[in-house]
Design an enzyme around this catalytic site. Structure first.
Site, PDB file in Angstrom:
ATOM      1  N   CYS A 119      -2.478  -2.936   7.515  1.00 56.10           N
ATOM      2  CA  CYS A 119      -2.054  -2.871   8.916  1.00 56.10           C
ATOM      3  C   CYS A 119      -2.256  -1.434   9.422  1.00 56.10           C
ATOM      4  O   CYS A 119      -2.674  -0.562   8.667  1.00 56.10           O
ATOM      5  CB  CYS A 119      -0.585  -3.275   9.028  1.00 56.10           C
ATOM      6  SG  CYS A 119       0.560  -2.092   8.295  1.00 56.10           S
ATOM      7  N   GLU A 149       0.829  -1.211   0.000  1.00 57.50           N
ATOM      8  CA  GLU A 149       0.000   0.000   0.000  1.00 57.50           C
ATOM      9  C   GLU A 149       0.863   1.262   0.000  1.00 57.50           C
ATOM     10  O   GLU A 149       0.617   2.200  -0.751  1.00 57.50           O
ATOM     11  CB  GLU A 149      -0.890   0.053   1.248  1.00 57.50           C
ATOM     12  CG  GLU A 149      -1.829  -1.118   1.427  1.00 57.50           C
ATOM     13  CD  GLU A 149      -1.247  -2.210   2.317  1.00 57.50           C
ATOM     14  OE1 GLU A 149      -0.095  -2.624   2.061  1.00 57.50           O
ATOM     15  OE2 GLU A 149      -1.938  -2.655   3.238  1.00 57.50           O
TER      16      GLU A 149
HETATM   17 ZN   LIG Z   1       0.917  -2.383   5.981  1.00 57.82          ZN
END
Ligand SMILES: [Zn+2]
Length: 158
Positions: A77, A49
């Site tokens: 995350c 990402e």
């Molecule tokens: Zn991450």
């Protein structure tokens, strides 16, 4: 998401955890793409990402990525959720859930807890099975490799 999955394959070729991400604008044009690079680059922040957001921001020459959608094969995350918020992307679409470190409902509820004016639209579970099977196949293979390495190194002792 299919395209993000193909980016995950690129990570796997490098021995990285197979996660891929792609950022598109409101017309579906690709602004940035990324896959996990942490091990190769010795960079703990090089998640798919983050790499995709960095590439896109550079491309559009703006640190705000308004009216965009981020597709990622695994639930982000907390670090990536933070980056998603800071970049002001409009929509997040993810594949598999991450019960260990997922920050979008599985482990943490980043976007619910972190109240800001900017609201991210979230859709999870897209091609979830394919996304998660890719990950489990990778970890299974890696466990087998480690086991084999152990066997090989114990042979060296004799
Ligand atoms: Zn991450």
């Amino acid at each position: 998401m299919r395209y993000a999955l193909s980016l995950a394959d690129k990570a796997e070729c490098l021995g990285e955890i197979p996660v891929g991400a792609v950022l598109v604008d409101s017309e579906g044009n690709i602004l940035g793409e990324g896959w996990n690079f942490s091990i190769t680059e010795n960079d703990p922040t090089a998640h798919a990402e983050i790499v995709a957001l960095r590439n896109a921001a550079k491309k559009v020459q703006n640190y705000r990525l308004l009216n965009t959608t981020l597709y990622v094969t695994l639930e982000p995350c907390t670090m990536c959720a933070g980056a998603i918020l800071h970049s002001r992307i409009q929509r997040l679409v993810f594949g598999a859930s991450d019960y260990k470190t997922g920050a979008v409902g599985s482990r943490f509820h980043f976007f619910d807890d972190y109240q800001m004016n900017h609201k991210v639209e979230i859709t999870g579970g897209i091609l979830a099975q394919e996304c998660s099977e890719k990950l489990s196949a990778f970890f299974k293979k890696r466990r087998q490799q480690k086991k084999q390495e152990k066997i090989n190194s114990s042979k060296d002792l004799y």
